[in-house]
Design a protein around this motif. Structure first.
Motif, PDB file in Angstrom:
ATOM      1  N   ASN A   5       0.685  -1.212  -0.007  1.00  6.58           N
ATOM      2  CA  ASN A   5      -0.031  -0.274  -0.079  1.00  6.58           C
ATOM      3  C   ASN A   5       0.948   1.133  -0.039  1.00  6.58           C
ATOM      4  OD1 ASN A   5      -3.016  -0.696   0.408  1.00  6.58           O
ATOM      5  ND2 ASN A   5      -2.156  -2.012   1.844  1.00  6.58           N
ATOM      6  N   LEU A   6       0.744   1.931  -1.040  1.00  9.95           N
ATOM      7  CA  LEU A   6       1.680   3.377  -0.962  1.00  9.95           C
ATOM      8  C   LEU A   6       0.805   4.468  -1.332  1.00  9.95           C
ATOM      9  CD1 LEU A   6       4.212   1.862  -3.919  1.00  9.95           C
ATOM     10  CD2 LEU A   6       4.486   1.734  -1.447  1.00  9.95           C
ATOM     11  N   GLN A   7       1.302   5.657  -0.829  1.00 16.65           N
ATOM     12  CA  GLN A   7       0.748   6.892  -1.096  1.00 16.65           C
ATOM     13  C   GLN A   7       1.717   7.635  -1.591  1.00 16.65           C
ATOM     14  OE1 GLN A   7      -1.587   8.697   2.098  1.00 16.65           O
ATOM     15  NE2 GLN A   7      -2.386  10.257   0.811  1.00 16.65           N
ATOM     16  N   VAL A   8       1.358   8.418  -2.954  1.00 12.29           N
ATOM     17  CA  VAL A   8       2.476   9.224  -3.736  1.00 12.29           C
ATOM     18  C   VAL A   8       2.575  10.415  -2.963  1.00 12.29           C
ATOM     19  CG1 VAL A   8       2.900  10.329  -5.627  1.00 12.29           C
ATOM     20  CG2 VAL A   8       1.610   8.208  -5.744  1.00 12.29           C
ATOM     21  N   GLN A   9       3.988  10.890  -2.552  1.00 12.65           N
ATOM     22  CA  GLN A   9       4.111  11.964  -1.779  1.00 12.65           C
ATOM     23  C   GLN A   9       4.585  13.278  -2.550  1.00 12.65           C
ATOM     24  OE1 GLN A   9       4.182  12.008   1.671  1.00 12.65           O
ATOM     25  NE2 GLN A   9       3.558   9.642   1.519  1.00 12.65           N
ATOM     26  N   ASP A  10       5.238  12.781  -3.755  1.00 11.54           N
ATOM     27  CA  ASP A  10       5.769  13.965  -4.554  1.00 11.54           C
ATOM     28  C   ASP A  10       6.144  13.294  -5.978  1.00 11.54           C
ATOM     29  OD1 ASP A  10       6.382  16.281  -5.708  1.00 11.54           O
ATOM     30  OD2 ASP A  10       8.269  16.661  -4.415  1.00 11.54           O
ATOM     31  N   SER A  11       5.156  13.262  -6.955  1.00  6.44           N
ATOM     32  CA  SER A  11       5.647  12.582  -8.034  1.00  6.44           C
ATOM     33  C   SER A  11       4.445  12.858  -9.123  1.00  6.44           C
ATOM     34  CB  SER A  11       5.630  11.043  -7.930  1.00  6.44           C
ATOM     35  OG  SER A  11       5.770  10.422  -9.121  1.00  6.44           O
ATOM     36  N   ASN A  43      -6.213   4.599  -6.863  1.00  7.34           N
ATOM     37  CA  ASN A  43      -7.188   5.258  -5.710  1.00  7.34           C
ATOM     38  C   ASN A  43      -8.703   4.476  -5.925  1.00  7.34           C
ATOM     39  OD1 ASN A  43      -5.911   7.572  -5.380  1.00  7.34           O
ATOM     40  ND2 ASN A  43      -6.374   8.342  -7.340  1.00  7.34           N
ATOM     41  N   GLY A  44      -8.410   3.125  -5.422  1.00  8.06           N
ATOM     42  CA  GLY A  44      -9.526   2.018  -5.235  1.00  8.06           C
ATOM     43  C   GLY A  44      -9.911   1.468  -6.453  1.00  8.06           C
ATOM     44  N   LYS A  45      -9.457   1.865  -7.815  1.00  7.23           N
ATOM     45  CA  LYS A  45      -9.871   1.059  -8.919  1.00  7.23           C
ATOM     46  C   LYS A  45      -8.784   0.556  -9.608  1.00  7.23           C
ATOM     47  CE  LYS A  45     -13.398   4.658  -9.912  1.00  7.23           C
ATOM     48  NZ  LYS A  45     -14.033   5.637 -10.573  1.00  7.23           N
ATOM     49  N   VAL A  46      -9.071  -0.746 -10.268  1.00  3.55           N
ATOM     50  CA  VAL A  46      -8.062  -1.411 -11.058  1.00  3.55           C
ATOM     51  C   VAL A  46      -7.498  -0.503 -12.346  1.00  3.55           C
ATOM     52  CG1 VAL A  46      -7.572  -3.446 -12.266  1.00  3.55           C
ATOM     53  CG2 VAL A  46      -8.996  -3.716 -10.461  1.00  3.55           C
ATOM     54  N   CYS A  47      -6.255  -0.507 -12.159  1.00  3.12           N
ATOM     55  CA  CYS A  47      -5.740   0.030 -13.353  1.00  3.12           C
ATOM     56  C   CYS A  47      -4.575  -0.696 -14.272  1.00  3.12           C
ATOM     57  CB  CYS A  47      -4.805   1.360 -12.840  1.00  3.12           C
ATOM     58  SG  CYS A  47      -3.878   2.429 -13.955  1.00  3.12           S
ATOM     59  N   THR A  56       0.864  13.453  -6.425  1.00  2.00           N
ATOM     60  CA  THR A  56       0.756  13.851  -5.140  1.00  2.00           C
ATOM     61  C   THR A  56      -0.588  13.324  -4.714  1.00  2.00           C
ATOM     62  OG1 THR A  56       2.821  15.071  -5.371  1.00  2.00           O
ATOM     63  CG2 THR A  56       1.554  15.091  -3.086  1.00  2.00           C
ATOM     64  N   GLY A  57      -0.622  12.499  -3.561  1.00  2.00           N
ATOM     65  CA  GLY A  57      -1.732  12.135  -2.719  1.00  2.00           C
ATOM     66  C   GLY A  57      -2.681  10.794  -3.424  1.00  2.00           C
ATOM     67  N   ASP A  58      -1.873  10.367  -4.635  1.00  6.35           N
ATOM     68  CA  ASP A  58      -2.738   9.134  -5.153  1.00  6.35           C
ATOM     69  C   ASP A  58      -2.369   8.016  -4.167  1.00  6.35           C
ATOM     70  OD1 ASP A  58      -3.876  10.405  -7.175  1.00  6.35           O
ATOM     71  OD2 ASP A  58      -2.294   9.886  -8.622  1.00  6.35           O
ATOM     72  N   ARG A  59      -3.349   6.964  -4.048  1.00  8.57           N
ATOM     73  CA  ARG A  59      -3.002   5.856  -3.344  1.00  8.57           C
ATOM     74  C   ARG A  59      -2.892   4.657  -4.363  1.00  8.57           C
ATOM     75  NH1 ARG A  59      -7.640   4.698  -1.436  1.00  8.57           N
ATOM     76  NH2 ARG A  59      -8.722   6.299  -2.260  1.00  8.57           N
TER      77      ARG A  59
END
Length: 317
Positions: A5-11, A43-47, A56-59
């Motif tokens: 589980n990752l959360q994008v910090q700055d990308s 963000n909760g959807k299969v990609c 930034t902020g994406d999960r």
């Protein structure tokens, strides 16, 4: 099954590139495969698009399915046995022998040979790498320990993690180090551009702590025989560290200089020379020395003659 589980910090990079930076133990092609197979959620959807940019902020949720067991076949391949009892086996691995099956090397590996030599080996330490506690690169020769029981596997693994097992190498490098000994302390991770290579990578960018001790054994003009001792055991550690300090291993096709030395080598001039470990049951110290291959000894002799001839010419001048 492994999950991240990752959360994008700055990308603002592509999804596959971002994941390869965050998860250096996975190759870019492996990550792209996982994306295409629907194992990544953004963000909760299969990609399933590797090219989508993350911000930034994406999960990101990544799921790695359990590897399917390889259909391993026992093969009658000769083994150079240095030590063996009912718990463990120590071999002198030749150049060119891949340790365990992988894409491109489905058979003819050390594991295939071990399955023929040790009928009870399958399943010890995992069905894909039975008995393999540590590994050597395809073209690195020398001592490698194999666990023959689950008890031995866990005990040897613990010794490596606690750094009580001692792995010593002999390597011939380009150049002449100014000092007689030293410590190389640079973190190692997957190369950013070439995922088949390793490189010195900062810890904050995914590199892992890597420490190599070295000592000059013999000076051979513009070459040096060095005794290496691993404190950690990262992939390609000695090869990457040697290149980093400006003295790559002779004959290394990946990290070396590419200069010809006039001696036909099967791979890099790096040999796992001595292995010291504690017996899993008795606790006794086992020390095994693996004789270097003939190609290594021939290279040494050639470099000694060249160094002697050069010294003689200088004396005459």
């Amino acid at each position: 099954m492994t999950e991240f589980n990752l959360q994008v910090q700055d990308s603002s990079e592509r999804l596959d590139r971002y994941l390869s930076q965050e998860l250096p133990d996975l190759s870019r092609s492996r990550i792209q495969q996982l994306i295409e197979q629907g194992n990544v959620q953004l963000n909760g959807k299969v990609c399933t698009s590797k090219k989508i940019n993350v911000k930034t902020g994406d999960r990101i949720f990544l799921e790695i399915p359990e590897a399917r067991p390889l259909k391993l076949q026992a093969e009658d391949i000769a083994l150079d046995i240095l030590y063996e009892d009912d718990q463990l086996l120590i071999l002198n691995k030749p150049a060119g022998l891949v340790v365990h099956p992988a894409p491109g090397h489905p058979d003819g590996t050390l594991v295939n040979a071990l399955l023929a030599h040790c009928p009870n080996l399958p399943g010890i330490g995992g069905v894909q790498r039975p008995g393999i506690v540590h590994r050597l690169d395809k073209d690195t020769t020398g001592a490698i320990a194999i666990a023959k029981t689950d008890i031995a596997y866990k005990h040897l693994q613990a010794q490596l993690q606690a750094k009580t097992a001692r792995r010593e190498y002999l390597g011939i490098v380009y150049g002449a180090p100014k000092a007689e000994n030293g410590v190389i302390d640079f973190p190692i991770g997957r190369h950013r551009q070439d995922r088949k290579k390793m490189a010195v990578v900062p810890i904050e960018e995914g590199g892992r702590n890597a420490i190599t001790h070295w000592q000059v054994r013999e000076r051979l003009g513009n070459y040096t025989l060095i005794h290496f001792q691993l404190e950690t055991g990262r992939t390609h550690q000695i090869r990457v560290h040697s290149a980093k300090i400006g003295h790559p291993i002779v004959g290394d096709p990946v990290y070396g200089s590419g200069r010809s030395i006039g001696v036909n080598l099967p791979g890099q001039a790096l040999h796992a020379w001595r292995l010291k470990l504690q017996h899993p049951l008795s606790g006794d110290l086992i020390e095994v020395t693996a004789p270097p291959p003939q190609s290594f000894l021939t290279l040494l002799e050639v470099l000694r003659r060249r160094a002697f001839s050069s010294a003689e010419l200088q004396r005459r001048d």
